[in-house]
Design an enzyme around this catalytic site. Structure first.
Site, PDB file in Angstrom:
ATOM      1  N   LYS A 127     -19.133 -12.315   6.346  1.00  0.00           N
ATOM      2  CA  LYS A 127     -20.774 -11.973   6.597  1.00  0.00           C
ATOM      3  C   LYS A 127     -21.420 -11.740   5.077  1.00  0.00           C
ATOM      4  O   LYS A 127     -22.487 -12.292   5.137  1.00  0.00           O
ATOM      5  CB  LYS A 127     -20.820 -10.720   7.186  1.00  0.00           C
ATOM      6  CG  LYS A 127     -20.170 -10.652   8.538  1.00  0.00           C
ATOM      7  CD  LYS A 127     -20.466 -11.548   9.490  1.00  0.00           C
ATOM      8  CE  LYS A 127     -19.809 -11.351  10.970  1.00  0.00           C
ATOM      9  NZ  LYS A 127     -18.386 -11.600  11.042  1.00  0.00           N
ATOM     10  N   ARG A 212     -21.688 -24.961  13.717  1.00  0.00           N
ATOM     11  CA  ARG A 212     -20.427 -24.617  12.498  1.00  0.00           C
ATOM     12  C   ARG A 212     -20.330 -25.873  11.780  1.00  0.00           C
ATOM     13  O   ARG A 212     -20.354 -26.918  12.463  1.00  0.00           O
ATOM     14  CB  ARG A 212     -19.080 -24.374  13.461  1.00  0.00           C
ATOM     15  CG  ARG A 212     -17.968 -24.612  12.828  1.00  0.00           C
ATOM     16  CD  ARG A 212     -17.460 -23.821  11.635  1.00  0.00           C
ATOM     17  NE  ARG A 212     -17.927 -22.127  11.721  1.00  0.00           N
ATOM     18  CZ  ARG A 212     -16.965 -21.405  12.308  1.00  0.00           C
ATOM     19  NH1 ARG A 212     -15.518 -22.010  12.488  1.00  0.00           N
ATOM     20  NH2 ARG A 212     -17.147 -20.492  12.468  1.00  0.00           N
ATOM     21  N   ARG A 227     -22.687 -24.498  19.075  1.00  0.00           N
ATOM     22  CA  ARG A 227     -22.144 -23.351  19.941  1.00  0.00           C
ATOM     23  C   ARG A 227     -23.484 -22.644  20.589  1.00  0.00           C
ATOM     24  O   ARG A 227     -24.104 -21.792  20.250  1.00  0.00           O
ATOM     25  CB  ARG A 227     -21.288 -22.420  19.376  1.00  0.00           C
ATOM     26  CG  ARG A 227     -20.009 -22.983  18.748  1.00  0.00           C
ATOM     27  CD  ARG A 227     -19.274 -22.287  17.828  1.00  0.00           C
ATOM     28  NE  ARG A 227     -20.043 -21.877  16.612  1.00  0.00           N
ATOM     29  CZ  ARG A 227     -19.855 -21.174  15.462  1.00  0.00           C
ATOM     30  NH1 ARG A 227     -18.499 -20.462  15.600  1.00  0.00           N
ATOM     31  NH2 ARG A 227     -20.709 -20.889  14.509  1.00  0.00           N
ATOM     32  N   ARG A 235     -25.260 -14.571  21.717  1.00  0.00           N
ATOM     33  CA  ARG A 235     -24.117 -15.093  21.093  1.00  0.00           C
ATOM     34  C   ARG A 235     -23.897 -16.358  21.547  1.00  0.00           C
ATOM     35  O   ARG A 235     -23.476 -16.758  22.560  1.00  0.00           O
ATOM     36  CB  ARG A 235     -23.190 -14.108  21.089  1.00  0.00           C
ATOM     37  CG  ARG A 235     -23.339 -12.811  20.758  1.00  0.00           C
ATOM     38  CD  ARG A 235     -22.174 -11.869  20.996  1.00  0.00           C
ATOM     39  NE  ARG A 235     -21.988 -11.819  22.252  1.00  0.00           N
ATOM     40  CZ  ARG A 235     -20.733 -11.048  22.798  1.00  0.00           C
ATOM     41  NH1 ARG A 235     -20.025 -10.362  22.016  1.00  0.00           N
ATOM     42  NH2 ARG A 235     -20.694 -11.284  23.956  1.00  0.00           N
ATOM     43  N   ASP A 275     -21.816 -21.352   9.277  1.00  0.00           N
ATOM     44  CA  ASP A 275     -22.417 -21.228  10.261  1.00  0.00           C
ATOM     45  C   ASP A 275     -23.873 -21.115   9.750  1.00  0.00           C
ATOM     46  O   ASP A 275     -24.106 -20.467   9.045  1.00  0.00           O
ATOM     47  CB  ASP A 275     -21.974 -19.711  10.919  1.00  0.00           C
ATOM     48  CG  ASP A 275     -20.743 -19.756  11.612  1.00  0.00           C
ATOM     49  OD1 ASP A 275     -20.083 -20.863  11.692  1.00  0.00           O
ATOM     50  OD2 ASP A 275     -20.149 -18.757  11.850  1.00  0.00           O
ATOM     51  N   GLU A 283     -23.092 -17.557   8.073  1.00  0.00           N
ATOM     52  CA  GLU A 283     -21.869 -16.841   7.735  1.00  0.00           C
ATOM     53  C   GLU A 283     -21.212 -18.075   6.812  1.00  0.00           C
ATOM     54  O   GLU A 283     -21.465 -19.145   7.019  1.00  0.00           O
ATOM     55  CB  GLU A 283     -21.130 -16.440   8.990  1.00  0.00           C
ATOM     56  CG  GLU A 283     -21.452 -15.096   9.817  1.00  0.00           C
ATOM     57  CD  GLU A 283     -20.576 -14.717  10.712  1.00  0.00           C
ATOM     58  OE1 GLU A 283     -19.212 -15.301  10.870  1.00  0.00           O
ATOM     59  OE2 GLU A 283     -20.953 -14.134  11.750  1.00  0.00           O
TER      60      GLU A 283
END
Length: 319
Positions: A127, A212, A227, A235, A275, A283
Site C-alpha cells: 500500500k 492489474r 477486476r 471492491r 494496481d 498499489e
C-alpha cells in the site's frame, strides 16, 4: 535449473487460476526441476540457511483435484543448492513474513539467488509504496489520527479506508459524503488509534475495473486484467467476487509501467503487480502478484513464459 518455490501449502492451490502453478508448469515444460517449501520449513542451521524441500512432479492432471502433482518426501537442503528461489508467499505481511525475508537475505549472503529480492519485498509495503510515485496517485492520507482521517473525509467527501497489511480487498471500506459509520470504521481499522491506515479519495472509475498491470523484468505484460466489482461491491478483487476481464494496456497504463518498471527492476523486483483504477496507481504488489492464467486464457499471451524467460536471464546474469 533447480527452482525452489517458497509458497503457501500446495494443497491450497487452485490450479485453474494459480499463478505460481503456471510458473511451475512452464518451468517443468522447459526441463527445469521444481521444488516447493513453506515458511515453517526454513531454518538457519549451523552455517547455512536450509529448508525441508519437496521435489514436485506435475502430472498434467489439472482437473483431477489433488492429483495434479506427485510430491516427493521432503529433505533438508541448503537454499544455495538451487539455481533460483522464488518467493511466492501470500500476505498478510506480518512479523513472520519479515523474519522470512531476513532468513532469505542471509541465504543470499551465502550465495543463494532469491526472486523477488527479500530486502526489496520488505521495503515495499504494497500500500505505502505508491507514496514514492505521487504523480500517479489520487489524494492519499496515511495516519492513525482520527481527526486527520475525519478532516480528509470532510475535504473529499467520498473516501476509501483500508488497512496497510491486507490482501484480496479485505478490510476495505467506502464512506460516502453522508459519513455513515465513519467513526466506527476509523475506530475498527485503527484499533482506536493504535494502527496506521490509508485513506484515498474514491475513484469512480472503479466501475470499469481495478486493473492489474504485471511488470516482469521491468517490462510490462501487454495486457492488464480489469477486476470489475459485482453485485454492488466497491471492491474489484477476484477474492471479493470481482469479474476479471483482460484488456490491452491503455496509454496511461503504459505511462505508469514505463516509469516504474526500470526503477523497481533495479531494486531487485523481478515480478511486480501494479494496481490502477482509472488514471491512478493504487498499489504496488511485490509478494505474490497474480492474474497470469486469467490473462493468458483470455488473450493467448503466455505470461508464465515471459516470467520464466526473465528468470533464466536473471539467473544467468547473477551467475
Amino acid at each position: 535449473m533447480k527452482i525452489a518455490f517458497l509458497a503457501d501449502p500446495l494443497e491450497s492451490f487452485k490450479i485453474a487460476k494459480d499463478s505460481t502453478f503456471a510458473m511451475m508448469r512452464e518451468a517443468q515444460r522447459r526441463g527445469h526441476v521444481i521444488y516447493a517449501f513453506e515458511q515453517k520449513d526454513m531454518a538457519q542451521e549451523g552455517s547455512q540457511v536450509v529448508a525441508n524441500v519437496s521435489c514436485i512432479h506435475l502430472t498434467g492432471e489439472e482437473n483431477a483435484g489433488s492429483d495434479w502433482a506427485r510430491i516427493d518426501t521432503a529433505q533438508a537442503m541448503p537454499l544455495t543448492d538451487f539455481d533460483a528461489v522464488i518467493l511466492r508467499k501470500d500476505p498478510p505481511f506480518d512479523m513472520e513474513y519479515i523474519y522470512t525475508t531476513y532468513l532469505l537475505e542471509q541465504a543470499e549472503r551465502q550465495g543463494a539467488r532469491v526472486f523477488n529480492k527479500p530486502s526489496a519485498v520488505r521495503d515495499h509495503n504494497e500500500k505505502l509504496a505508491i507514496l514514492q510515485f505521487a504523480k500517479f496517485t489520487a489524494p492519499t492520507l496515511v495516519t492513525r489520527d482520527e481527526q486527520r482521517l475525519r478532516a480528509f473525509h470532510a475535504e473529499h467527501r467520498d473516501v476509501i479506508f483500508k488497512p496497510l497489511d491486507g490482501m484480496g480487498g479485505s478490510g476495505i471500506f467506502r464512506i460516502t459524503q453522508e459519513g455513515m459509520n465513519l467513526g466506527s470504521v476509523i475506530e475498527a481499522l485503527t484499533v482506536n488509534g493504535q494502527c496506521t491506515i490509508m485513506a484515498q479519495r474514491f475513484i469512480p472509475e472503479i466501475e470499469l475495473g481495478d486493473k492489474r498491470i504485471l511488470l516482469i523484468g521491468g517490462q510490462a505484460v501487454p495486457y492488464s486484467l480489469a477486476r470489475i466489482p459485482q453485485g454492488g461491491e466497491v471492491r474489484g478483487n477476484l477474492a471479493a467476487g470481482g469479474k476479471g476481464v483482460a484488456q490491452a494496456l491503455s496509454p496511461r497504463d503504459r505511462e505508469i509501467a514505463q516509469a516504474l518498471g526500470p526503477i523497481l527492476a533495479a531494486r531487485g523486483l523481478l515480478l511486480v503487480g501494479l494496481d490502477s483504477i482509472g488514471p491512478y496507481l493504487t498499489e504496488v504488489n511485490v509478494t505474490s502478484p497474480t492474474c497470469f492464467q486469467e490473462i493468458t486464457q483470455q488473450t493467448g499471451f503466455d505470461v508464465a513464459a515471459m516470467m520464466i524467460d526473465a528468470l533464466e536471464v536473471a539467473v544467468q546474469t547473477e551467475s
